[in-house]
Design a protein around this motif. Structure first.
Motif, PDB file in Angstrom:
ATOM      1  N   PHE A   1      -4.484 -13.850  -0.261  1.00 32.79           N
ATOM      2  CA  PHE A   1      -3.540 -13.262  -1.217  1.00 32.79           C
ATOM      3  C   PHE A   1      -2.489 -12.435  -0.480  1.00 32.79           C
ATOM      4  CE2 PHE A   1      -6.621 -12.941  -5.096  1.00 32.79           C
ATOM      5  CZ  PHE A   1      -6.544 -14.303  -5.269  1.00 32.79           C
ATOM      6  N   GLY A   2      -1.241 -12.505  -0.947  1.00 33.19           N
ATOM      7  CA  GLY A   2      -0.166 -11.712  -0.363  1.00 33.19           C
ATOM      8  C   GLY A   2      -0.390 -10.232  -0.542  1.00 33.19           C
ATOM      9  N   VAL A   3      -0.895  -9.845  -1.689  1.00 33.69           N
ATOM     10  CA  VAL A   3      -1.226  -8.448  -1.978  1.00 33.69           C
ATOM     11  C   VAL A   3      -2.499  -8.434  -2.810  1.00 33.69           C
ATOM     12  CG1 VAL A   3      -0.562  -6.389  -3.319  1.00 33.69           C
ATOM     13  CG2 VAL A   3       1.132  -7.553  -1.929  1.00 33.69           C
ATOM     14  N   VAL A   4      -3.405  -7.560  -2.423  1.00 30.99           N
ATOM     15  CA  VAL A   4      -4.601  -7.309  -3.231  1.00 30.99           C
ATOM     16  C   VAL A   4      -4.446  -5.908  -3.791  1.00 30.99           C
ATOM     17  CG1 VAL A   4      -7.093  -6.939  -3.181  1.00 30.99           C
ATOM     18  CG2 VAL A   4      -6.100  -8.853  -1.934  1.00 30.99           C
ATOM     19  N   ALA A   5      -4.588  -5.767  -5.102  1.00 33.69           N
ATOM     20  CA  ALA A   5      -4.472  -4.468  -5.762  1.00 33.69           C
ATOM     21  C   ALA A   5      -5.829  -4.065  -6.328  1.00 33.69           C
ATOM     22  CB  ALA A   5      -3.445  -4.543  -6.887  1.00 33.69           C
ATOM     23  N   LEU A   6      -6.116  -2.769  -6.306  1.00 32.49           N
ATOM     24  CA  LEU A   6      -7.352  -2.241  -6.861  1.00 32.49           C
ATOM     25  C   LEU A   6      -7.008  -1.277  -7.992  1.00 32.49           C
ATOM     26  CD1 LEU A   6      -9.328  -1.386  -3.589  1.00 32.49           C
ATOM     27  CD2 LEU A   6      -9.476  -3.480  -4.967  1.00 32.49           C
ATOM     28  N   ALA A   7      -7.668  -1.434  -9.122  1.00 26.46           N
ATOM     29  CA  ALA A   7      -7.402  -0.560 -10.267  1.00 26.46           C
ATOM     30  C   ALA A   7      -7.623   0.904  -9.911  1.00 26.46           C
ATOM     31  CB  ALA A   7      -8.281  -0.949 -11.460  1.00 26.46           C
ATOM     32  N   GLU A   8      -8.667   1.173  -9.144  1.00 29.19           N
ATOM     33  CA  GLU A   8      -8.974   2.564  -8.808  1.00 29.19           C
ATOM     34  C   GLU A   8      -8.031   3.140  -7.763  1.00 29.19           C
ATOM     35  OE1 GLU A   8     -11.914   0.081  -6.354  1.00 29.19           O
ATOM     36  OE2 GLU A   8     -10.842  -0.072  -8.235  1.00 29.19           O
ATOM     37  N   GLU A   9      -7.172   2.299  -7.197  1.00 25.43           N
ATOM     38  CA  GLU A   9      -6.143   2.737  -6.243  1.00 25.43           C
ATOM     39  C   GLU A   9      -4.777   2.233  -6.721  1.00 25.43           C
ATOM     40  OE1 GLU A   9      -6.605   4.815  -3.896  1.00 25.43           O
ATOM     41  OE2 GLU A   9      -8.772   4.735  -3.554  1.00 25.43           O
ATOM     42  N   TRP A  10      -4.512   2.440  -8.003  1.00 25.50           N
ATOM     43  CA  TRP A  10      -3.329   1.859  -8.630  1.00 25.50           C
ATOM     44  C   TRP A  10      -2.031   2.269  -7.938  1.00 25.50           C
ATOM     45  CZ3 TRP A  10      -2.380  -2.191 -11.260  1.00 25.50           C
ATOM     46  CH2 TRP A  10      -1.128  -2.344 -11.867  1.00 25.50           C
ATOM     47  N   GLU A  11      -1.860   3.558  -7.693  1.00 24.89           N
ATOM     48  CA  GLU A  11      -0.596   4.013  -7.101  1.00 24.89           C
ATOM     49  C   GLU A  11      -0.385   3.405  -5.720  1.00 24.89           C
ATOM     50  OE1 GLU A  11      -0.322   8.280  -7.421  1.00 24.89           O
ATOM     51  OE2 GLU A  11      -0.219   8.174  -9.601  1.00 24.89           O
ATOM     52  N   LEU A  12      -1.437   3.361  -4.908  1.00 22.40           N
ATOM     53  CA  LEU A  12      -1.316   2.720  -3.598  1.00 22.40           C
ATOM     54  C   LEU A  12      -1.041   1.228  -3.743  1.00 22.40           C
ATOM     55  CD1 LEU A  12      -4.124   4.389  -1.457  1.00 22.40           C
ATOM     56  CD2 LEU A  12      -1.671   4.428  -1.001  1.00 22.40           C
ATOM     57  N   SER A  13      -1.622   0.616  -4.751  1.00 20.62           N
ATOM     58  CA  SER A  13      -1.403  -0.814  -4.981  1.00 20.62           C
ATOM     59  C   SER A  13       0.054  -1.102  -5.318  1.00 20.62           C
ATOM     60  CB  SER A  13      -2.313  -1.317  -6.118  1.00 20.62           C
ATOM     61  OG  SER A  13      -3.671  -1.206  -5.763  1.00 20.62           O
ATOM     62  N   VAL A  14       0.653  -0.256  -6.150  1.00 21.34           N
ATOM     63  CA  VAL A  14       2.069  -0.419  -6.499  1.00 21.34           C
ATOM     64  C   VAL A  14       2.933  -0.248  -5.254  1.00 21.34           C
ATOM     65  CG1 VAL A  14       3.999   0.566  -7.816  1.00 21.34           C
ATOM     66  CG2 VAL A  14       1.778   0.245  -8.920  1.00 21.34           C
ATOM     67  N   CYS A  15       2.623   0.763  -4.469  1.00 24.03           N
ATOM     68  CA  CYS A  15       3.396   0.994  -3.236  1.00 24.03           C
ATOM     69  C   CYS A  15       3.251  -0.181  -2.278  1.00 24.03           C
ATOM     70  CB  CYS A  15       2.937   2.280  -2.560  1.00 24.03           C
ATOM     71  SG  CYS A  15       3.484   3.766  -3.414  1.00 24.03           S
TER      72      CYS A  15
ATOM     73  N   TRP B   1      -7.501  -2.485   1.995  1.00 20.57           N
ATOM     74  CA  TRP B   1      -7.370  -1.429   2.997  1.00 20.57           C
ATOM     75  C   TRP B   1      -6.753  -1.959   4.284  1.00 20.57           C
ATOM     76  CZ3 TRP B   1      -7.113   3.152   1.206  1.00 20.57           C
ATOM     77  CH2 TRP B   1      -7.816   3.481   0.038  1.00 20.57           C
ATOM     78  N   ARG B   2      -7.017  -3.205   4.635  1.00 26.04           N
ATOM     79  CA  ARG B   2      -6.379  -3.813   5.809  1.00 26.04           C
ATOM     80  C   ARG B   2      -4.877  -3.963   5.581  1.00 26.04           C
ATOM     81  NH1 ARG B   2      -5.304  -9.282   6.592  1.00 26.04           N
ATOM     82  NH2 ARG B   2      -6.534  -9.540   4.797  1.00 26.04           N
ATOM     83  N   GLN B   3      -4.499  -4.430   4.379  1.00 25.24           N
ATOM     84  CA  GLN B   3      -3.077  -4.587   4.069  1.00 25.24           C
ATOM     85  C   GLN B   3      -2.356  -3.241   4.098  1.00 25.24           C
ATOM     86  OE1 GLN B   3      -3.107  -6.723   0.324  1.00 25.24           O
ATOM     87  NE2 GLN B   3      -3.140  -8.707   1.360  1.00 25.24           N
ATOM     88  N   LEU B   4      -3.003  -2.199   3.593  1.00 22.41           N
ATOM     89  CA  LEU B   4      -2.383  -0.864   3.660  1.00 22.41           C
ATOM     90  C   LEU B   4      -2.157  -0.451   5.107  1.00 22.41           C
ATOM     91  CD1 LEU B   4      -4.227   1.266   0.954  1.00 22.41           C
ATOM     92  CD2 LEU B   4      -1.857   0.515   0.928  1.00 22.41           C
ATOM     93  N   ALA B   5      -3.152  -0.666   5.957  1.00 21.26           N
ATOM     94  CA  ALA B   5      -3.028  -0.293   7.369  1.00 21.26           C
ATOM     95  C   ALA B   5      -1.915  -1.098   8.038  1.00 21.26           C
ATOM     96  CB  ALA B   5      -4.361  -0.514   8.085  1.00 21.26           C
ATOM     97  N   GLU B   6      -1.829  -2.378   7.743  1.00 21.91           N
ATOM     98  CA  GLU B   6      -0.781  -3.223   8.328  1.00 21.91           C
ATOM     99  C   GLU B   6       0.609  -2.739   7.934  1.00 21.91           C
ATOM    100  OE1 GLU B   6      -3.371  -7.377   8.388  1.00 21.91           O
ATOM    101  OE2 GLU B   6      -1.791  -7.110   6.896  1.00 21.91           O
ATOM    102  N   GLN B   7       0.728  -2.209   6.720  1.00 19.47           N
ATOM    103  CA  GLN B   7       2.024  -1.722   6.234  1.00 19.47           C
ATOM    104  C   GLN B   7       2.227  -0.235   6.532  1.00 19.47           C
ATOM    105  OE1 GLN B   7       4.415  -3.731   4.986  1.00 19.47           O
ATOM    106  NE2 GLN B   7       3.000  -5.399   5.432  1.00 19.47           N
ATOM    107  N   GLU B   8       1.245   0.367   7.198  1.00 21.49           N
ATOM    108  CA  GLU B   8       1.284   1.792   7.533  1.00 21.49           C
ATOM    109  C   GLU B   8       1.503   2.655   6.299  1.00 21.49           C
ATOM    110  OE1 GLU B   8       4.179   2.098  10.693  1.00 21.49           O
ATOM    111  OE2 GLU B   8       2.811   1.153  12.125  1.00 21.49           O
ATOM    112  N   LEU B   9       0.763   2.334   5.243  1.00 18.96           N
ATOM    113  CA  LEU B   9       0.839   3.092   3.988  1.00 18.96           C
ATOM    114  C   LEU B   9      -0.389   3.968   3.818  1.00 18.96           C
ATOM    115  CD1 LEU B   9       2.136   0.564   1.320  1.00 18.96           C
ATOM    116  CD2 LEU B   9       3.254   2.647   2.084  1.00 18.96           C
ATOM    117  N   SER B  10      -0.159   5.129   3.258  1.00 20.90           N
ATOM    118  CA  SER B  10      -1.238   6.054   2.919  1.00 20.90           C
ATOM    119  C   SER B  10      -0.853   6.729   1.611  1.00 20.90           C
ATOM    120  CB  SER B  10      -1.405   7.105   4.015  1.00 20.90           C
ATOM    121  OG  SER B  10      -0.237   7.922   4.065  1.00 20.90           O
ATOM    122  N   LYS B  11      -1.773   7.501   1.053  1.00 17.06           N
ATOM    123  CA  LYS B  11      -1.439   8.229  -0.176  1.00 17.06           C
ATOM    124  C   LYS B  11      -0.264   9.175   0.075  1.00 17.06           C
ATOM    125  CE  LYS B  11      -5.846   7.767  -2.399  1.00 17.06           C
ATOM    126  NZ  LYS B  11      -6.951   8.354  -3.105  1.00 17.06           N
ATOM    127  N   LYS B  12      -0.243   9.791   1.250  1.00 17.01           N
ATOM    128  CA  LYS B  12       0.837  10.727   1.590  1.00 17.01           C
ATOM    129  C   LYS B  12       2.177   9.995   1.700  1.00 17.01           C
ATOM    130  CE  LYS B  12       2.010  14.324   4.891  1.00 17.01           C
ATOM    131  NZ  LYS B  12       1.594  15.039   6.109  1.00 17.01           N
TER     132      LYS B  12
END
Length: 126
Positions: free
Chosen positions: A40-54, A109-120
């Motif tokens: 999948f190009g993007v995997v989103a998690l309901a419990e991490e909605w804001e990070l998923s949108v970002c 979580w891998r996709q977030l790391a690849e995009q250098e995204l965090s909650k901050k």
């Protein structure tokens, strides 16, 4: 979750009440669904909605809009801030779905790391 990943409707059952997996054995349905989730190009998690949108916007572009962080029920009621506590994400999974969900979390979580995204960093972009 497994059924939808394989292209079936959620909750579709065979005549005996077992989950419908297009005639596949449960282990094969699980393997194929896990394989698809990893692609999948993007995997989103309901419990991490804001990070998923970002993550979606970071990978595919576009501006994060305040409306994307609101809960919409489609019934014309006033939208409120998205609240994952209203959903029990641990209920209703079959053992097959547990494996798919585990893979989805790993991919997320891998996709977030690849995009250098965090909650901050996400909060700065929103």
């Amino acid at each position: 979750m497994t059924q939808m990943t394989l292209g079936s409707s959620c909750g579709r059952a065979n005549p005996d009440g077992s989950p419908f997996f297009f005639g596949l054995e449960e282990w094969e349905a699980k393997r194929r669904a896990e394989e698809r989730v990893r692609k999948f190009g993007v995997v989103a998690l309901a419990e991490e909605w804001e990070l998923s949108v970002c993550l979606l916007h970071k990978k595919f572009g576009g501006e994060c809009l305040p409306q994307e962080f609101e809960q919409v029920d489609g019934l014309g009621r006033e939208a409120t801030r998205y609240n994952v506590s209203e959903y029990n994400v641990s209920e209703g999974y079959s053992p097959v779905d547990d494996g798919i969900y585990k893979v989805a979390k790993e991919v997320f979580w891998r996709q977030l790391a690849e995009q250098e995204l965090s909650k901050k960093s996400c909060r700065r972009e929103v």
